[in-house]
Design a protein around this motif. Sequence first.
Motif, PDB file in Angstrom:
ATOM      1  N   ARG A  21     -63.402 -57.698  -8.309  1.00 30.60           N
ATOM      2  CA  ARG A  21     -62.516 -58.857  -8.427  1.00 30.60           C
ATOM      3  C   ARG A  21     -62.278 -59.693  -9.598  1.00 30.60           C
ATOM      4  NH1 ARG A  21     -58.902 -61.369  -4.764  1.00 30.60           N
ATOM      5  NH2 ARG A  21     -59.848 -60.478  -2.779  1.00 30.60           N
ATOM      6  N   ALA A  22     -63.407 -60.191  -9.863  1.00 25.21           N
ATOM      7  CA  ALA A  22     -63.568 -61.062 -11.193  1.00 25.21           C
ATOM      8  C   ALA A  22     -63.212 -60.020 -12.464  1.00 25.21           C
ATOM      9  CB  ALA A  22     -64.848 -61.293 -11.264  1.00 25.21           C
ATOM     10  N   THR A  23     -63.501 -58.852 -12.432  1.00 25.16           N
ATOM     11  CA  THR A  23     -63.214 -57.987 -13.604  1.00 25.16           C
ATOM     12  C   THR A  23     -61.840 -57.498 -13.730  1.00 25.16           C
ATOM     13  OG1 THR A  23     -65.563 -57.362 -13.664  1.00 25.16           O
ATOM     14  CG2 THR A  23     -64.014 -55.910 -14.838  1.00 25.16           C
ATOM     15  N   LEU A  24     -61.195 -57.184 -12.547  1.00 29.58           N
ATOM     16  CA  LEU A  24     -59.854 -56.704 -12.536  1.00 29.58           C
ATOM     17  C   LEU A  24     -58.798 -57.423 -12.284  1.00 29.58           C
ATOM     18  CD1 LEU A  24     -60.935 -53.277 -11.263  1.00 29.58           C
ATOM     19  CD2 LEU A  24     -60.586 -53.607 -13.640  1.00 29.58           C
ATOM     20  N   ARG A  25     -58.967 -58.585 -11.687  1.00 35.55           N
ATOM     21  CA  ARG A  25     -57.713 -59.369 -11.097  1.00 35.55           C
ATOM     22  C   ARG A  25     -56.611 -59.680 -12.223  1.00 35.55           C
ATOM     23  NH1 ARG A  25     -58.607 -64.900 -12.449  1.00 35.55           N
ATOM     24  NH2 ARG A  25     -60.730 -65.210 -13.115  1.00 35.55           N
ATOM     25  N   LYS A  26     -57.055 -59.730 -13.338  1.00 35.43           N
ATOM     26  CA  LYS A  26     -56.038 -59.943 -14.411  1.00 35.43           C
ATOM     27  C   LYS A  26     -54.994 -58.748 -14.454  1.00 35.43           C
ATOM     28  CE  LYS A  26     -58.428 -63.553 -17.144  1.00 35.43           C
ATOM     29  NZ  LYS A  26     -58.928 -63.902 -18.342  1.00 35.43           N
ATOM     30  N   ASP A  27     -55.665 -57.767 -14.491  1.00 32.97           N
ATOM     31  CA  ASP A  27     -54.777 -56.411 -14.604  1.00 32.97           C
ATOM     32  C   ASP A  27     -53.967 -55.855 -13.282  1.00 32.97           C
ATOM     33  OD1 ASP A  27     -55.532 -55.770 -17.303  1.00 32.97           O
ATOM     34  OD2 ASP A  27     -57.520 -55.842 -16.469  1.00 32.97           O
ATOM     35  N   PHE A  28     -54.456 -56.162 -12.045  1.00 31.94           N
ATOM     36  CA  PHE A  28     -54.106 -55.725 -10.964  1.00 31.94           C
ATOM     37  C   PHE A  28     -54.131 -56.811  -9.672  1.00 31.94           C
ATOM     38  CE2 PHE A  28     -56.754 -52.461 -12.906  1.00 31.94           C
ATOM     39  CZ  PHE A  28     -55.673 -51.474 -13.536  1.00 31.94           C
ATOM     40  N   LYS A  29     -53.394 -56.622  -8.665  1.00 31.75           N
ATOM     41  CA  LYS A  29     -53.315 -57.472  -7.333  1.00 31.75           C
ATOM     42  C   LYS A  29     -54.541 -56.776  -6.618  1.00 31.75           C
ATOM     43  CE  LYS A  29     -50.918 -59.482  -3.991  1.00 31.75           C
ATOM     44  NZ  LYS A  29     -49.505 -60.025  -3.105  1.00 31.75           N
ATOM     45  N   ILE A  30     -55.670 -57.571  -6.367  1.00 26.64           N
ATOM     46  CA  ILE A  30     -56.799 -57.147  -5.563  1.00 26.64           C
ATOM     47  C   ILE A  30     -56.899 -57.536  -4.327  1.00 26.64           C
ATOM     48  CG2 ILE A  30     -59.227 -56.753  -5.756  1.00 26.64           C
ATOM     49  CD1 ILE A  30     -57.887 -55.526  -8.210  1.00 26.64           C
ATOM     50  N   PHE A  31     -57.248 -56.608  -3.515  1.00 26.08           N
ATOM     51  CA  PHE A  31     -57.659 -56.790  -2.072  1.00 26.08           C
ATOM     52  C   PHE A  31     -58.891 -56.266  -2.004  1.00 26.08           C
ATOM     53  CE2 PHE A  31     -53.096 -56.296  -2.011  1.00 26.08           C
ATOM     54  CZ  PHE A  31     -52.660 -57.333  -1.410  1.00 26.08           C
ATOM     55  N   THR A  32     -59.950 -57.111  -1.091  1.00 25.43           N
ATOM     56  CA  THR A  32     -61.345 -56.362  -1.086  1.00 25.43           C
ATOM     57  C   THR A  32     -61.460 -56.510   0.525  1.00 25.43           C
ATOM     58  OG1 THR A  32     -62.207 -58.440  -1.416  1.00 25.43           O
ATOM     59  CG2 THR A  32     -62.088 -57.040  -3.149  1.00 25.43           C
ATOM     60  N   ALA A  33     -62.369 -55.392   1.055  1.00 24.21           N
ATOM     61  CA  ALA A  33     -62.930 -55.494   2.206  1.00 24.21           C
ATOM     62  C   ALA A  33     -64.337 -55.137   2.297  1.00 24.21           C
ATOM     63  CB  ALA A  33     -62.055 -54.460   3.162  1.00 24.21           C
ATOM     64  N   ILE A  34     -65.017 -55.810   3.288  1.00 26.28           N
ATOM     65  CA  ILE A  34     -66.648 -55.468   3.366  1.00 26.28           C
ATOM     66  C   ILE A  34     -66.888 -54.386   4.144  1.00 26.28           C
ATOM     67  CG2 ILE A  34     -67.039 -56.909   5.254  1.00 26.28           C
ATOM     68  CD1 ILE A  34     -69.224 -56.941   2.160  1.00 26.28           C
ATOM     69  N   ASP A  35     -65.959 -53.907   4.959  1.00 23.41           N
ATOM     70  CA  ASP A  35     -66.187 -52.791   5.731  1.00 23.41           C
ATOM     71  C   ASP A  35     -64.973 -51.793   5.911  1.00 23.41           C
ATOM     72  OD1 ASP A  35     -64.871 -53.866   7.763  1.00 23.41           O
ATOM     73  OD2 ASP A  35     -66.954 -54.873   8.639  1.00 23.41           O
ATOM     74  N   ALA A  36     -65.088 -50.677   6.448  1.00 22.50           N
ATOM     75  CA  ALA A  36     -63.952 -49.925   6.736  1.00 22.50           C
ATOM     76  C   ALA A  36     -62.890 -50.364   7.711  1.00 22.50           C
ATOM     77  CB  ALA A  36     -64.215 -48.640   7.114  1.00 22.50           C
ATOM     78  N   GLU A  37     -63.367 -51.067   8.811  1.00 24.61           N
ATOM     79  CA  GLU A  37     -62.245 -51.841   9.877  1.00 24.61           C
ATOM     80  C   GLU A  37     -61.602 -52.890   8.928  1.00 24.61           C
ATOM     81  OE1 GLU A  37     -61.933 -50.858  12.779  1.00 24.61           O
ATOM     82  OE2 GLU A  37     -63.202 -49.340  12.822  1.00 24.61           O
ATOM     83  N   GLU A  38     -62.110 -53.881   8.121  1.00 21.91           N
ATOM     84  CA  GLU A  38     -61.435 -54.778   7.481  1.00 21.91           C
ATOM     85  C   GLU A  38     -60.451 -53.882   6.525  1.00 21.91           C
ATOM     86  OE1 GLU A  38     -61.937 -58.623   4.607  1.00 21.91           O
ATOM     87  OE2 GLU A  38     -63.913 -57.720   5.342  1.00 21.91           O
ATOM     88  N   GLY A  39     -60.753 -52.820   6.093  1.00 23.66           N
ATOM     89  CA  GLY A  39     -59.993 -52.082   5.111  1.00 23.66           C
ATOM     90  C   GLY A  39     -58.582 -51.622   5.656  1.00 23.66           C
ATOM     91  N   LEU A  40     -59.001 -51.153   6.918  1.00 24.30           N
ATOM     92  CA  LEU A  40     -57.918 -50.509   7.288  1.00 24.30           C
ATOM     93  C   LEU A  40     -56.854 -51.797   7.825  1.00 24.30           C
ATOM     94  CD1 LEU A  40     -60.000 -48.063  10.001  1.00 24.30           C
ATOM     95  CD2 LEU A  40     -58.271 -47.497   8.001  1.00 24.30           C
ATOM     96  N   LYS A  41     -57.332 -52.819   8.266  1.00 22.80           N
ATOM     97  CA  LYS A  41     -56.369 -53.876   8.736  1.00 22.80           C
ATOM     98  C   LYS A  41     -55.563 -54.246   7.512  1.00 22.80           C
ATOM     99  CE  LYS A  41     -56.826 -58.483  10.612  1.00 22.80           C
ATOM    100  NZ  LYS A  41     -57.469 -59.869  10.999  1.00 22.80           N
TER     101      LYS A  41
END
Length: 361
Positions: A21-41
């Motif tokens: 997130r810190a590295t790429l947030r200026k170039d892209f809109k970043i969403f992060t998830a700590i596991d697959a379930e959160e990613g699917l949500k």
Amino acid sequence: MNDKIHVLYIDDEDNNLKSFRATLRKDFKIFTAIDAEEGLKIAKEEEVHVVIADQRMPGMTGTEFFEELVKFNPDPIRILLTGYSDIASVIDAINKGEVYRFIDKPWNIEQIKNSIKNAADIYFMRRELKDKNLKLKKLHSEMNQFVYSLSHELRGPLMSISGVSKLAKMELKDPDALEYFDMIDSATDKLDDFIFKMLDFYRSTKIDNKIAKINFKEIVNQQLVAYNEKFNIEHIRIDIHINQEHSFYSDDSKIRVILNNLFSNSVQFQKGDQGENKISLNIDVSEASAVITLIDNGIGIEEKHHPDVFNLFSRATQKNVGTGLGLYMVKEAVEQMGGKIDLESVFGEGTTFKVTLPSMK
């Protein structure tokens, strides 16, 4: 409006998420998830263009995550992070998760940036193509309605006018009035012919092939009845030879378009001042193909016009007949059925069209 590329990154290591997130947030809109379930949500709730997942995660691997993702949202472009050499998981990802590409961990910033941008390009191109396909389907539906209007809403009133005109001519004695009604009949006939041309144009260029068993003798006999009603062909010697001992499969309506327009072309461009007018139609059917040859001794086509006669609205003569659609429709119908058409013509002597169509069973 936010025009940034939306990226979802799933990784079970929190430090990786923060770094990403810190590295790429200026170039892209970043969403992060700590596991697959959160990613699917997140993928269900947010518009996501590119999804990056680590392969080795507890509970659900990156490949398994992508497999679940494509069930409800196949549009995002998928990138898999692999921290080890595991050919089996890579093959699995290709087969089940439809992964766009693989990136080795630890990832390189520029490599990640370029991969995201390239993946997003694919996402937006696919979305544009999808939108265009939807517009094409809508246009196709509107064309169907237009053709229905041509054949019903326009031809109905036109036939009523023609009927009233014929009744009036039976009762009228005034030669001037009869001349006026003759002019009405001539105009309605021309308009009706144009409507038929438009219907044929649509059938030959816009409608997919509808394959059926073809009986050429039956088709030609039916068409001859229509030709006798439509054209003055009493002065033309018409020779027909049909050799069909094999079953042949093709599109009935497109074959009628081909025969109608080739025959109409030959009738319209007959010589009016000398010798016997002749039209010869030969159809030879084999197991693999049908060859339709139409020969006339009409005015012919100058050699300089041969390359252009099949173009839309092209006319190879100054003779004021035809719409410039006929031969274009013939070529379109022939090509849509996987066939070919050949032209031989000598100006002042006559013309030969040879159509070869494959059996489409």
